[in-house]
Design an enzyme around this catalytic site. Structure first.
Site, mmCIF file in Angstrom:
data_model
loop_
_atom_site.group_PDB
_atom_site.id
_atom_site.type_symbol
_atom_site.label_atom_id
_atom_site.label_comp_id
_atom_site.label_asym_id
_atom_site.label_seq_id
_atom_site.Cartn_x
_atom_site.Cartn_y
_atom_site.Cartn_z
ATOM 1 N N ALA A 13 0.838 -1.199 0.000
ATOM 2 C CA ALA A 13 0.000 0.000 0.000
ATOM 3 C C ALA A 13 0.876 1.254 0.000
ATOM 4 C CB ALA A 13 -0.905 -0.007 1.236
ATOM 5 N N CYS A 14 0.260 2.366 -0.348
ATOM 6 C CA CYS A 14 0.909 3.682 -0.350
ATOM 7 C C CYS A 14 1.532 3.939 1.016
ATOM 8 C CB CYS A 14 -0.137 4.754 -0.646
ATOM 9 S SG CYS A 14 0.429 6.441 -0.398
ATOM 10 N N PRO A 15 2.739 4.445 1.132
ATOM 11 C CA PRO A 15 3.605 4.954 0.064
ATOM 12 C C PRO A 15 4.653 3.942 -0.394
ATOM 13 C CG PRO A 15 4.512 5.623 2.155
ATOM 14 C CD PRO A 15 3.321 4.728 2.468
ATOM 15 N N MET A 16 4.488 2.670 -0.036
ATOM 16 C CA MET A 16 5.563 1.701 -0.271
ATOM 17 C C MET A 16 5.936 1.475 -1.744
ATOM 18 S SD MET A 16 6.538 1.332 2.658
ATOM 19 C CE MET A 16 7.836 0.165 2.312
#
Lengths: 75, 132
Positions: A13-16
């Site tokens: 998921a964001c920001p990964m």
């Protein structure tokens, strides 16, 4: 398209996706292609914006089922 | 985004606050921006050695815990270490540490303790200033 490196960021998921892409692009040379696979819907606009902000070229993008694929040419 | 400077004020200590702060900080750092975060008042929880691992959800929103797991969102501890690894500057507010009786040793390593004027000096030429 010949990628120098393939990054599997599926399930993240964001920001990964952006964080991992940043790390991965540091491992290739300028002019080489990084291929990134994601499933995060936000990554579609995020990786486009990220490439732009770093001056990298988003050469191609594609959707295969639930997976988004990006080919980024390092600046 | 190189030559872009981002200054963030983290003034609240809940889980939602922590995600707003660290998601934007790591995304900005991944985009080659220079990033600094000033932690003040309850925002100090975000860099407290123990507290940052178990931040509260807002009252009545506890059911979101399941959503965080399902979305496979990284933990705050993970985001904090990524931020540090990417060179995000972490400033803890001296005055609120005194008020809350916090010592530097109770906060995670690699931070700086500073006053308001230090943050103002850092933020004076920032391209973006974000407050959470």
């Amino acid at each position: 398209m010949e990628a120098a490196k393939v990054l599997d960021a599926k399930g993240l998921a964001c920001p990964m996706p952006v964080v991992r892409t940043k790390k991965a692009i540091e491992e290739i040379n300028a002019g080489e292609i990084l291929e990134v696979h994601t499933t995060d819907k936000g990554s579609k606009s995020d990786l486009t914006a990220w490439a732009k902000s770093g001056g990298h070229e988003l050469v191609k993008e594609a959707e295969e089922g639930d997976v988004f694929k990006f080919w980024i040419k390092k600046a | 985004m190189a030559n872009t400077k981002v200054a963030i004020i983290a003034a609240n200590g809940g889980l939602f606050d922590a995600y707003k702060v660290f998601n934007l900080a790591t995304a900005a750092a991944a985009s080659d921006a220079e990033v600094g975060i000033f932690f003040t008042f309850e925002g100090l929880n975000l860099i407290h050695k123990e507290a940052h691992k178990n931040l509260p959800l807002p009252e009545g929103k506890e059911h979101f815990e399941e959503g965080f797991k399902q979305a496979n969102v990284p933990s705050i501890a993970e985001l904090l270490s990524i931020a540090q690894e990417m060179g995000v500057k972490l400033l803890a507010c001296q005055m609120t540490m005194d008020v809350m009786k916090l010592e530097k040793e109770q906060l995670v390593g690699g931070i700086e303790v500073a006053g308001a004027a230090s943050f103002i000096e850092y933020a004076k030429d920032a391209n973006m200033t974000l407050t959470f």
